[in-house]
Each structure stands twice: as C-alpha cells, then as structure tokens.
Design an enzyme around this catalytic site. Structure first.
Site, mmCIF file in Angstrom:
data_model
loop_
_atom_site.group_PDB
_atom_site.id
_atom_site.type_symbol
_atom_site.label_atom_id
_atom_site.label_comp_id
_atom_site.label_asym_id
_atom_site.label_seq_id
_atom_site.Cartn_x
_atom_site.Cartn_y
_atom_site.Cartn_z
ATOM 1 N N ARG A 163 0.878 -1.171 0.000
ATOM 2 C CA ARG A 163 0.000 0.000 0.000
ATOM 3 C C ARG A 163 0.918 1.225 0.000
ATOM 4 N NH1 ARG A 163 -3.747 2.194 4.965
ATOM 5 N NH2 ARG A 163 -4.824 3.821 3.791
ATOM 6 N N HIS A 164 0.522 2.285 -0.708
ATOM 7 C CA HIS A 164 1.279 3.543 -0.695
ATOM 8 C C HIS A 164 1.516 4.004 0.741
ATOM 9 C CE1 HIS A 164 -2.354 5.412 0.673
ATOM 10 N NE2 HIS A 164 -2.989 4.668 -0.214
ATOM 11 N N ARG B 82 -0.388 9.654 3.082
ATOM 12 C CA ARG B 82 -0.959 10.610 2.128
ATOM 13 C C ARG B 82 -1.875 11.575 2.875
ATOM 14 N NH1 ARG B 82 -5.678 8.833 2.995
ATOM 15 N NH2 ARG B 82 -6.462 6.752 2.449
ATOM 16 N N ARG C 244 0.078 9.147 -5.503
ATOM 17 C CA ARG C 244 0.607 8.593 -4.252
ATOM 18 C C ARG C 244 1.246 7.223 -4.428
ATOM 19 N NH1 ARG C 244 -4.876 8.785 -3.760
ATOM 20 N NH2 ARG C 244 -6.098 6.890 -3.361
ATOM 21 N N ASP D 118 -5.114 -0.044 -0.203
ATOM 22 C CA ASP D 118 -5.672 -0.986 0.765
ATOM 23 C C ASP D 118 -6.729 -1.898 0.122
ATOM 24 O OD1 ASP D 118 -7.534 1.042 0.508
ATOM 25 O OD2 ASP D 118 -7.792 1.393 2.655
#
Ligand code: NAG
Ligand code: NAG
Ligand code: NAG
Ligand code: NAG
Ligand code: NAG
Length: 422
Positions: free
Chosen positions: A57-58, A61, A130, A323
């Site tokens: 997951r990034h 953010r 992101r 996610d």
C-alpha cells in the site's frame, strides 16, 4: 530470525558484563562464534530465497474524504499537498522501507553488486500520484543512482490491475453481490461505542449533514448499499463517514501533527485509536470482504500476480497499490484473519504483503512464506530509520489452503494449486 539472534546476543552480552575484565575479550570472541554458528548455520543455508513479490500500500498521504467538510463544523488541519497525494513525510517513510528491503534482499543474496536490471528488480505502481511517488521513493532509496524505472499506466486514469471496481455487469451478479454485501452489513453490530465516540469528536450535531440533510445519528442512520459495474462498491452513510474521519485521524497521527491537533485533541490513548479503527475495518469489510465481490474486483490483480509468481523472472517485484487491493487479494486467496501488533490499521500505509519463494535444498522442494511487513504506528509517527538491526514489523501470514510447517513455510505446489483455482 534476525530478531531471535539479536535477542540471544543481548542476553549473552548481559551475562558477559559480569565476567572479569580479562576474560571479556575472549568471551566476546566466543560469543561471536556462537552467534555466527547459531544464526547463519540454520535457515539461510538450508533454505535459499529465489523469488519475492511485494504487494504494497502507498505510504502516508493527505486525507481523501470528499465529505470531510460536511461531517463536522470544526476546521480540519490544512495540508501542504493536495488531497490524496503522498506527503513529503510519506515519501521519506517509504524511502526507509526501500533502504531496509535492499539490505534484506542483499543479505539473502538476491541482488547483484551493480544496479539491478529488470530481470532482477521490477517496480510497478498504480497510476495515482501517491502510488507512483511511493514506488519512486522506494527504488531511489533502495538503489541510489540507479535510475530504476517505476512502470505504470500513467497518464491513463485507470489501470485495471489496481482499480478496485466491479467488472461483472450481469443482473444476476448484481443481485447476488448486493445480497452478500447486505449480509455482511447485518453482522456489523458492535460499533455503537466507536460511533458514539466519533459523534462526540466530530460534534456531529452541528455538522452540515445534520443541519441540512437531517442525518444526525451515526448509529441509527441507514447505510445505503451501492454496487454497479464500473464503480467501486460500498455503503453510503455512517460507515463511510466514519471511515473518512478515522482515515484522516490516522494520517494526522502518522504525519506527526501535535496530539492536540489530531482529532482536535480528542484522542488521548492508543485504545481510542483501536476502537475508532473498527469503523474503518468494517467499512472495508462491507465493501470488499465477500468472496463474490473480492474475486470480481481482484480479477486482473490476481492474474498479474500469478503470472509474476509463476515465472522465473523478475526475481523481485514491487507492486504499489491501495488498501482495497490488499483487502480483495486476501479474501480471494483465503488468508486467515490476523491482528497486526503495534498497528491500528488492518492494512497499514506502506505495509507490504511479501510473497517469498524459498528452496529447501535438503528436501529439494520449493516453499512459500508470506510476511506482512509494515511500519508500526510509532515507527511511522517518529520517522524511525530502518535497517537490519532496526527492522520494520514482520508478521507471518497464513493461507487457509496452504498449511504451514512449524517454521512458517508451506509447499509451493499447494500455493500453485490455489492460484490455479481462483
Ligand atoms: C533513466 O532511464 C530513463 C528510461 O528508462 C531514460 O530515459 C533516462 O535517460 C535515464 N536517465 C539517466 C540519468 O540515465
Ligand atoms: C458474472 O456473474 C454471474 C453470476 O454470479 C456468473 O454466472 C458469471 O460467470 C459472471 N461472469 C463473469 C465474466 O465472471
Ligand atoms: C446500538 O444502539 C442502537 C440504537 O441506540 C440499539 O438499538 C442497539 O441495540 C445497540 N446495539 C448494541 C449491540 O448494543
Ligand atoms: C473477512 O471475512 C472473513 C470470513 O468471511 C473473516 O474471517 C475475516 O475476519 C474478515 N476480514 C476482516 C478484515 O474482518
Ligand atoms: C517514538 O518516540 C517516542 C517519544 O519520543 C518514544 O518514547 C518511542 O520509544 C519512540 N518509538 C520508536 C519505535 O521509535
């Protein structure tokens, strides 16, 4: 492994403190030999790492919720970056992950001394800023000066591998999926405490939602289910509102805002975070955690991962997504439920599901191991630098259909069977 070694060396060096000055040197030497034997003589020699796929997951953010202004009349903290973008701190934190993984992969003999080519390391991100920027920060810090390309479908707006929408456009699918979603929703019965807490934090009664839309009660107001081909599925109502708010608080916490600015100073304990987190978890459960929906949404993701996992190269792949990707993949492959230590989120920012293919030379057999590798909430908030001696959290994951041995490995062949059946 590493941590066990560190622990035993710590215990032993404490013992060593009590020994006489003269024997100290000899003791240290002996200790080193013991550690070298006990740590490098076990798994590393017997099992050899052959392949790695990380679904990430990034990292941190800015908050996403378009509805944030409507659910409270309190002013939200301002962010430097625009909504949904990776923050500067998020980039730094993902860079720490990159540094850690290059050291870890190097230790397993997975990386060459020179810059890796794309048969060795391949980076693939979703089109969003992101995800692209997270992957960029990972590779730039993992392989400084190497000019590793982060592949993505950008500037296209959507990449089917990562975009979590419903694909099946038949009426029968819609009916069955809505039914499954509504059954999921009906099991969400224990959020009263969390919702009461959230109403008080938001002062929900003075929000626009309450004053103009007459939605004033996060427990009693209805969650309306939406499910259409080409769209993200999900409920509109209290669960969604709760998810947006809790997500914003999480990001404020990770970003390092002073406690008095997180949820306007209302969150004082980690327990409160955990309690509020239940809302976000159940929101995602209703959206994604029914096998019919998860399988449909993750169709192209699973196809891509299967192709990568079943081919010789690249040796290491980083996939940077969301996610929703991790949720739907977990449901589709049948992961056992879990509780991650030292985290509030079920799928933490920057967290990676790390699929590893190991070779057991003794038995001449390939094995699978899956760890969830993520930064603890403190490692995120503190911006803790990571390294082999200060690793991120490793949490062993299990698939229902790939039973693990006492060391946490299952048969690669069982995993292949599973992949071929989804
Ligand atoms: C980096 O790689 C890209 C494409 O892979 C190439 O266009 C660019 O010239 C490279 N930059 C440097 C400094 O080597
Ligand atoms: C769409 O859903 C229906 C009903 O569940 C199913 O029979 C059909 O095979 C699905 N189509 C595709 C392309 O997955
Ligand atoms: C939650 O609150 C609602 C409304 O106040 C009530 O009807 C319901 O019984 C409560 N549920 C639980 C599990 O306490
Ligand atoms: C998803 O559903 C499965 C079974 O239906 C359940 O065991 C699991 O806990 C759920 N996931 C989450 C995040 O609650
Ligand atoms: C984070 O910082 C706090 C306060 O300085 C400290 O007590 C804690 O040990 C740190 N945790 C980590 C994981 O660095």
């Amino acid at each position: 492994m590493t941590r066990d070694c560190e622990r035993s060396s710590e215990v032993q060096s404490k013992k060593a403190l009590f020994s006489r000055q003269t024997s100290k040197m000899a003791g240290k030497l002996l200790l080193c030999i013991i550690i070298a034997l006990s740590c490098s003589g076990t798994l590393q020699e017997q099992y050899k790492l052959k392949k790695v796929l990380m679904l990430s997951r990034h990292n941190v953010r800015t908050p996403l919720g378009k509805d944030l202004e409507e659910i409270t009349s309190k002013p939200w903290p301002k962010w430097k970056e625009q909504s949904g973008y990776l923050t500067a701190k998020g980039a730094m934190l993902e860079g720490y992950m990159g540094v850690f993984f290059s050291k870890w992969l190097n230790k397993q003999g997975m990386l060459p001394d020179k810059c890796p080519d794309e048969d060795v390391f391949y980076a693939y991100a979703n089109v969003k800023q992101r995800t692209r920027e997270s992957a960029k920060s990972f590779v730039e810090n993992a392989f400084p000066g190497c000019n590793i390309t982060v592949h993505s479908k950008y500037p296209a707006l959507r990449d089917p591998v990562f975009y979590p929408i419903i694909h099946n456009d038949t009426e029968s699918f819609k009916a069955a999926a809505l039914q499954a979603m509504s059954e999921r929703l009906s099991t969400v019965v224990y959020l009263n405490k969390s919702m009461i807490e959230l109403e008080s934090i938001l002062d929900y009664e003075s929000s626009d939602n309450c004053r103009t839309k007459k939605q004033c009660d996060l427990i009693e107001d209805k969650n309306v289910l939406n499910l259409d081909a080409g769209e993200k599925p999900g409920p509109v109502g209290p669960l969604k509102i709760g998810n947006s708010a809790v997500d914003a608080f999480n990001m404020q916490y990770y970003e390092g805002l002073p406690m008095e600015d997180i949820a306007w100073g209302a969150i004082k304990t980690q327990h409160q975070f955990t309690e509020l987190q239940l809302i976000a978890k159940e929101f995602h459960n209703v959206c994604f955690n029914t096998s019919l929906i998860a399988k449909d949404i993750s169709k192209y993701l699973v196809q891509y991962m299967k192709k990568v996992l079943l081919s010789e190269t690249p040796k290491v792949t980083l996939m940077m997504g969301h996610d929703a990707n991790i949720f739907t993949l977990q449901e589709t492959l049948g992961f056992k439920p879990y509780v991650l230590p030292l985290q509030h989120e079920y799928t933490p920012v920057g967290g990676k599901i790390v699929f590893q293919k190991w070779y057991d030379a003794d038995k001449d057999v390939d094995l699978l191991r899956i760890d969830y590798v993520y930064q603890s909430h403190e490692q995120l908030r503190n911006a803790t630098k990571l390294g082999l001696n200060n690793p991120p959290q490793f949490f062993l994951m299990e698939l229902k259909e790939c039973p693990i041995n006492s060391k946490g490995y299952c048969l690669w062949d069982d995993f292949v069977k599973l992949l071929n059946n989804v």
